[in-house]
Enzyme design. Structure first.
Site, PDB file in Angstrom:
ATOM      1  N   TYR A 818      59.610  -8.584   7.035  1.00 15.74           N
ATOM      2  CA  TYR A 818      58.533  -9.866   5.685  1.00 15.74           C
ATOM      3  C   TYR A 818      58.842  -9.134   3.691  1.00 15.74           C
ATOM      4  O   TYR A 818      58.665 -10.135   3.235  1.00 15.74           O
ATOM      5  CB  TYR A 818      57.208  -9.587   6.237  1.00 15.74           C
ATOM      6  CG  TYR A 818      56.768 -10.166   7.104  1.00 15.74           C
ATOM      7  CD1 TYR A 818      56.796 -11.958   7.382  1.00 15.74           C
ATOM      8  CD2 TYR A 818      56.542  -9.768   8.675  1.00 15.74           C
ATOM      9  CE1 TYR A 818      56.643 -12.753   8.166  1.00 15.74           C
ATOM     10  CE2 TYR A 818      56.126 -10.483   9.395  1.00 15.74           C
ATOM     11  CZ  TYR A 818      56.300 -11.667   9.329  1.00 15.74           C
ATOM     12  OH  TYR A 818      55.687 -12.361  10.611  1.00 15.74           O
ATOM     13  N   ILE A 819      59.456  -7.751   4.014  1.00 15.64           N
ATOM     14  CA  ILE A 819      59.368  -7.831   2.488  1.00 15.64           C
ATOM     15  C   ILE A 819      61.314  -7.305   2.878  1.00 15.64           C
ATOM     16  O   ILE A 819      61.999  -7.514   3.257  1.00 15.64           O
ATOM     17  CB  ILE A 819      59.205  -5.968   2.285  1.00 15.64           C
ATOM     18  CG1 ILE A 819      57.830  -5.920   2.772  1.00 15.64           C
ATOM     19  CG2 ILE A 819      59.425  -5.493   0.819  1.00 15.64           C
ATOM     20  CD1 ILE A 819      57.256  -4.613   2.199  1.00 15.64           C
TER      21      ILE A 819
END
EC number: 5.6.2.1
Length: 859
Positions: A818-819
């Site tokens: 996600y990052i």
DNA sequence: GACTCAACTTAGCAGGAAGGAA
DNA sequence: TTCCTTCCTGCTAAGTTGAGTC
């Protein structure tokens, strides 16, 4: 049955942990009105019953809902024209037209604060909520920061965590700041500037050499083709390759019977190899939570007895209770131990074997480039280990035959040889697919694939695309939010539901929530939330309690927008009841269709990626101590990472030994402090004059009570005695080997006597508070020792804090998925933190496309 | 439009490798 | 050098999404 998570050990464990940590998480504060606090466990899953709503509005509402809206087409909202966007902007009751939604900065305003601003604006129509033009994220909407300047950009779940009774880490940076300050303060107490500078320099030197080493390592591996340098926008990406060559897949070796007999009705029985193999699957899992699970046992036994019957075991196996797999379990334990104790040569041989397989199947040629293949091993037969209350958990996963496997490669590529006596199921040449091989698995009838590895160009391109879509959302988020906020009051129920779902997906980072079948675990996401998963508490608290992906419990209480609260209450109204869908008019496909209209490539999951990356960048910026050490910066990094993990509800089970490990680390810190105390006292013995000059030498160490010191010294002496004895015995053994005369027992006695003397000295030191200098001790040497201890204490404390804060949260998932890795790369560059401190070799490989950004890169 | 399914991403966990302390 | 702990990787289950079919 008391709870949904019964028979679901992990979820149960987590639930217990949560409850233990936060006993008030029960529904004790909930509004008891129509929002009955149905316990999760009571839920049955009925066939989805579409609620017949009168489409009458909430009592509190002035507007009415259209009665013919079921499945009504979404109001097409492509990116609005400037005028339309302005109209969203003007929705606000602010007379200056700037109040509610304000330029790009507005997206950063947390909902509750927006709400409070809204209400203020409503009561005071002309009130200006912001004096800035919103060009700077941090400067935006200062008014909203009155309540707490720390979490203004945080999605709702984060704020709720700190606000309400839920069991999540408080993430407001006010707390984090406090933590950082405390550490810094302690640091000041313990490490003087000189040592700090020295430490930083040393760290930097170490880091530089590490970076060099890592870089060299990577350069060697580096794919010569840096595909990310040749990316073209809007290029048709449906064709994935022009040539694909590989060696097929690796099949697990045929079963080799071990002959260990299981017991049936107390007696050992002989089994045919095929039966023995399946019995072994269960035997290997004995004493695990799977083997204790009744569904697992039942499913296993159904398949096992079938196979046993087919091979005519004697006696016939008809009762699970009569089966005793312990002999097999014990055999596997012995085998495990043997593997552990393999000789160096054996280990090396095994390594070579693995390398050979990696070379053969683990690499392929994609467009002429050598690329790594991910999971080239066909999944071996086993018992299906479904998570949570999966109805099929324990079923036998059959051995996959080459005839079931389809290979995908280019037309001109040589077709790999199928295993002897077999042939491939099919050979295809589909250049629009990225898989190399595929087959169907028998338990859930799901398709399995062999893909390229995470570090391959195809996966990298896909990752880059994913994060670019999330970045695109950042640019659009303001008007999209304005849109769904306006739709919250729409007359059509379908649109209201859609807007409410968008709100939850955006603000709580919920998953879309597809419908699930009867033969799957009962887990939900946003669109599949049911009546019993949500309870409401006035004025606007929403309690969510459901099992999400992997049957991980999502249990949070959040303050929501007033209209969202009203809508949920409306969706939950009679005749809705337990088992009914909360969003009974909405499906993920419809939601995604609408999102596609808003922005190309926008789907529900993009919100998760966007919010995760945005939160991370924001928190990282706020939490990184500019002049901190690398260790302090890493702590900030992990904290920002943890904020994201909490937002996305990435959990893990607290490890069994966690409390013990914490205790050990605490003891370690105390032991260092004890040593430091001794050094300080020694300095005073060497130069009593320093009492005045250096009053800190007289200050007592914290956490070092007299009792503890006495016990610690007793332990030290005991350890010393043991060490002396062991050394004595070892030396004598050596002497024996060398045919020398062994040392007499009296020598050992003398040595032990010295320890007794030392113990007496320590007792005296405790009594008098005076520590006589050891031989060769000088003030300088003691000072140097103290510095070293200061550093060790500071470092150990950081480890402790990090460990404690991380015990229940899985950081990896958000970091991997996600990052945006470019945020991390830029941060490392800016703060001079070596990349290998935050990304493992595998992750550096996966994210190599992201590593070229400069320190000013922004998500 | 409902439904199914293929294709891909996201997820937690087990076990082995690596690294550090004694 | 050994033992213990931590970290990393591989494995595979479980999601999402979009395309195809009826």
């Amino acid at each position: 049955m008391s709870s949904d998570s019964e028979d679901m050990p992990l979820a149960k464990r987590k639930e217990q942990q949560q409850r233990a940590n936060n006993p008030s998480t029960d529904d004790d504060n909930l509004d008891s009105g129509s929002d009955s606090d149905t316990p999760l466990g009571k839920r049955k899953r009925p066939a989805v019953r579409k609620r017949v709503l009168d489409d009458e509005d909430d009592d509190d509402e002035a507007d009415t809902l259209s009665s013919s809206d079921s499945g009504a087409p979404a109001v097409k909202r492509t990116r609005p024209s400037v005028a339309t966007r302005k109209s969203y902007k003007d929705d606000s009751s602010d007379s200056d037209g700037e109040g509610d939604y304000r330029g790009s900065s507005d997206s950063d305003v947390p909902l509750a604060k927006k709400k409070s601003a809204d209400s203020k604006a409503k009561t005071n129509g002309s009130a200006k909520t912001n004096g800035t033009n919103g060009t700077s994220r941090t400067k935006a909407a200062p008014k909203y920061k009155e309540e707490s300047s720390s979490d203004s950009d945080a999605p709702l779940a984060k704020k709720a965590a700190s606000k309400t009774k839920i069991k999540t880490e408080p993430v407001s940076s006010s707390k984090s700041k406090q933590g950082t300050t405390t550490i810094k303060k302690r640091g000041k107490e313990e490490v003087d500037d000189k040592s700090k500078v020295k430490k930083v320099k040393k760290e930097e030197a170490d880091d530089k050499s590490k970076v060099k080493k890592a870089k060299k390592e990577e350069d060697e591996d580096e794919d010569a083709d840096a595909w990310w340098l040749n990316q073209k926008e809007n290029e048709d990406d449906s064709v994935k390759w022009t040539s694909l060559k590989h060696n097929g897949v690796y099949f697990p070796p045929e079963y080799v019977p071990h002959g260990v007999k299981m017991k049936y009705d107390g007696k050992p029985i002989t089994l045919a190899p095929a039966v023995e193999e399946v019995a072994g699957f269960f035997g290997a899992l004995l004493f695990t939570e799977h083997a204790e699970n009744p569904t697992f046992q039942e499913n296993f036994f159904k398949d096992f007895s079938k196979i046993a019957k087919a091979h005519k075991t004697s006696p016939e196996i008809t009762s699970f209770k009569k089966c005793d797999f312990t002999p097999m379990y014990e055999y596997f334990q012995v085998e495990k131990e043997k593997r552990k104790n393999m000789t160096k040569e054996q280990k090396e041989a095994a390594k070579q074997e693995k390398l050979a397989l990696d070379e053969m199947y683990g690499t392929c040629y994609l467009d002429g480039r050598k690329e790594k293949v991910g999971n080239y091993r066909i999944e071996p037969p086993s018992l299906f280990r479904g998570r949570g209350k999966h109805p099929k958990t324990g079923c036998l996963k059959l051995r996959v035959q080459p005839e079931q496997v389809t290979l995908n490669l280019s037309k001109d590529a040589p077709i790999p040889k199928a295993p002897a006596g077999h042939k491939w199921g099919a050979i295809v040449h589909d250049d629009t697919k990225t898989w190399l091989a595929t087959w169907k698995e028998n338990v859930n009838d799901s398709t399995k694939y062999v893909f390229l590895a995470a570090g391959s160009s195809l996966k990298g391109q896909s990752d880059l695309k994913k994060f670019e879509t999330a970045r695109a959302l950042k640019k659009e988020i303001d008007w999209i939010r304005r849109g769904y906020m306006a739709d919250l009051k729409d007359k059509k129920m379908f649109i209201r539901q859609r807007a409410t779902a968008m709100y939850l997906i955006d603000r709580l980072a919920l998953r879309a929530g597809n419908e699930k079948g009867e033969d799957e675990a009962d887990t939900v996401g946003c669109c599949s939330l049911r009546y019993e998963h949500v309870t409401l508490e006035k004025p606007n608290i929403m309690h969510l309690d459901f099992l999400g992906k992997d049957s991980i419990r999502y249990q949070k209480s959040v303050e929501v927008d007033e209209q969202v609260f009203k809508n949920i209450r409306l969706f939950k109204r009679e005749p809705a009841q337990e088992g009914d869908d909360l969003f009974d008019r909405l499906k993920t496909s419809e939601l995604n269709k609408h999102l596609q209209n808003l922005m190309k490539g926008l789907t529900a999951k993009v919100f998760r990626t966007y919010n995760a990356s945005f939160t991370f960048q924001d928190q990282l910026e706020k939490k990184t101590p500019k002049d901190g050490t690398v260790a302090e910066k890493l702590l900030a990094y992990n904290r920002a990472n943890r904020d994201v993990a909490i937002l996305c509800n990435h959990q893990r089970a607290v490890s069994k030994g966690h409390a013990g490990q914490i205790g050990k680390i605490e003891d370690k810190v105390r032991a260092y402090k004890y040593q430091r105390m001794k050094q300080k006292k020694m300095i005073l013995s060497l130069e009593p004059k320093l009492k005045k000059k250096r009053p800190e030498l007289l200050e007592p160490e914290s956490d070092l009570e007299d009792d503890w010191i006495e016990e610690h010294e007793t332990q030290l002496m005991e350890k010393e005695r043991e060490r002396i004895k062991a050394k004595f015995e070892k030396d004598n053994l050596k002497r024996k080997e060398n045919k020398e005369k062994p040392m007499p027992a009296s020598e050992l006695k003398d040595l032990l006597k010295e320890v007794d003397v030392r113990a007496k000295e320590l007792a005296k030191e405790r009594k008098t508070g005076v520590v006589p200098p050891t031989r060769g001790a000088t003030v300088e040497k003691c000072n140097a020792q103290i510095l070293k201890l200061d550093e060790r204490i500071a470092a150990t404390r950081l480890t402790l804090t990090d460990k404690e804060e991380n015990k229940q949260t899985a950081l990896g998932t958000s970091k991997i998925n996600y990052i945006d890795p470019r945020i991390s790369a830029a941060w490392c560059e800016k703060h001079k933190v070596p990349l290998d401190k935050i990304f493992t070799k595998t992750l550096r490989d996966k994210f190599k496309w992201a590593m070229t950004v400069d320190e000013n890169w922004e998500f």
